[in-house]
Design an enzyme around this catalytic site. Structure first.
Site, PDB file in Angstrom:
ATOM      1  N   HIS A  94      -5.927 -11.920   9.236  1.00 37.74           N
ATOM      2  CA  HIS A  94      -5.192 -11.623   7.999  1.00 37.74           C
ATOM      3  C   HIS A  94      -4.692 -12.943   7.401  1.00 37.74           C
ATOM      4  CE1 HIS A  94      -2.058 -10.336   5.269  1.00 37.74           C
ATOM      5  NE2 HIS A  94      -2.704  -9.177   5.223  1.00 37.74           N
ATOM      6  N   GLU A 165      -9.608  -9.771   0.924  1.00 38.88           N
ATOM      7  CA  GLU A 165      -8.240  -9.836   0.409  1.00 38.88           C
ATOM      8  C   GLU A 165      -7.999 -11.224  -0.170  1.00 38.88           C
ATOM      9  OE1 GLU A 165      -5.525  -6.782   2.469  1.00 38.88           O
ATOM     10  OE2 GLU A 165      -5.584  -8.538   3.745  1.00 38.88           O
TER      11      GLU A 165
HETATM   12  P1  PGA Z   1      -0.243  -5.817  -0.339  1.00 38.40           P
HETATM   13  O1  PGA Z   1      -0.793  -6.361   1.055  1.00 38.40           O
HETATM   14  O2  PGA Z   1      -0.873  -4.468  -0.574  1.00 38.40           O
HETATM   15  O3  PGA Z   1       1.256  -5.728  -0.170  1.00 38.40           O
HETATM   16  O4  PGA Z   1      -0.652  -6.793  -1.375  1.00 38.40           O
HETATM   17  C1  PGA Z   1      -2.152  -6.214   1.396  1.00 38.40           C
HETATM   18  C2  PGA Z   1      -2.445  -6.891   2.717  1.00 38.40           C
HETATM   19  O5  PGA Z   1      -1.961  -8.003   2.945  1.00 38.40           O
HETATM   20  O6  PGA Z   1      -3.144  -6.330   3.562  1.00 38.40           O
END
Ligand code: PGA
Length: 250
Positions: A94, A165
């Protein structure tokens, strides 16, 4: 039927008591047959969250794992341990792990292998930073992260999930700027081809970054999006439920 993954990463937003109450609220959500729902609580709350979800069609995941299975590793929790308490999934790489805790591509690779060895499905998170984007290095960053993670891995269908992401799109406490669905569509189409260089297996591809009940269908209705990894909005049961229900409109 197309399966849509709705994964909730609770990060460190909730206290232990709040996590327990939230799990009970989520246990009451009706899960559509076409949704694969999982929640990723803090490691301390895993067991109690699992116990609240025994009757629910909601799987459990860990936010992070160590790459070694056992031994003198102070402060670490292995993939084998989280598997033992019922985790089916673990987030690996992540962006908060990479950028705040200094996790390298090499560490990410070892964690992926540890998850596969422990029989849990890793959710490999990849994404470019704002700086990468500004300097036209989006593809370079994603290619490098994918190559280090996947080169030489032998995978079966759905044995690994990739979550795209963009680091700049991830919210801080719910405040953030989501990536435009048109840009996600383009990047996901490209990523699907990139992943094919490493494996013929079916690898679901999720989008994450400031998703919420208002914008989720914009992503889940895209051809190359197999689901969403939700951060802040997943810590509110009503909002998470609305996102789960949205799979009907996808
Ligand atoms: P968020 O986080 O939906 O608060 O932007 C997504 C993530 O980091 O998995």
């Amino acid at each position: 039927m197309r399966l849509m993954y709705i994964f909730g990463n609770w990060k460190m937003y909730l206290s232990h008591e709040q996590a327990k109450a939230h799990a009970q609220a989520i246990a009451g959500i009706e899960i559509p047959a076409e949704a694969a729902v999982a929640v990723f609580p803090d490691v301390l709350s895993l067991v109690e969250v699992r116990d609240s979800l025994t009757e629910a069609d909601v799987a459990l995941g860990a936010q992070n794992v160590a790459w070694v299975p056992q031994g003198a590793y102070t402060g670490a929790t292995s993939a084998a341990l989280v598997s033992e308490v019922g985790c089916e999934y673990a987030l690996v790489g992540h962006s908060e792990r990479r950028h705040i805790f200094g996790e390298t591509n090499d560490a990410v690779r070892k964690k992926l292998e540890a998850c596969l060895d422990a029989g849990i499905t890793p959710v490999l998170c990849i994404g470019e930073t704002a700086e990468d984007k500004e300097h036209g290095k989006q593809e370079y960053r994603l290619k490098k992260q994918l190559m280090k993670a996947l080169d030489g891995l032998v995978l079966r269908d759905n044995q690994l999930i990739v979550a795209y992401e963009p680091v700049w799109a991830i919210s801080q406490g719910g405040k953030g700027m989501a990536c435009e669905p048109a840009d996600v569509a383009k990047t996901h189409a490209w990523l699907k081809e990139e992943v094919k260089q490493y494996t013929d297996a079916c690898i679901p591809l999720l989008y994450g970054g400031s998703t919420n009940p208002e914008n989720v269908v914009g992503y889940t209705s895209l051809e190359d999006v197999d689901g969403v990894l939700v951060g802040h909005a997943s810590t509110d049961a009503a909002r998470f439920e609305a996102m789960v229900r949205a799979v009907h409109s996808s």
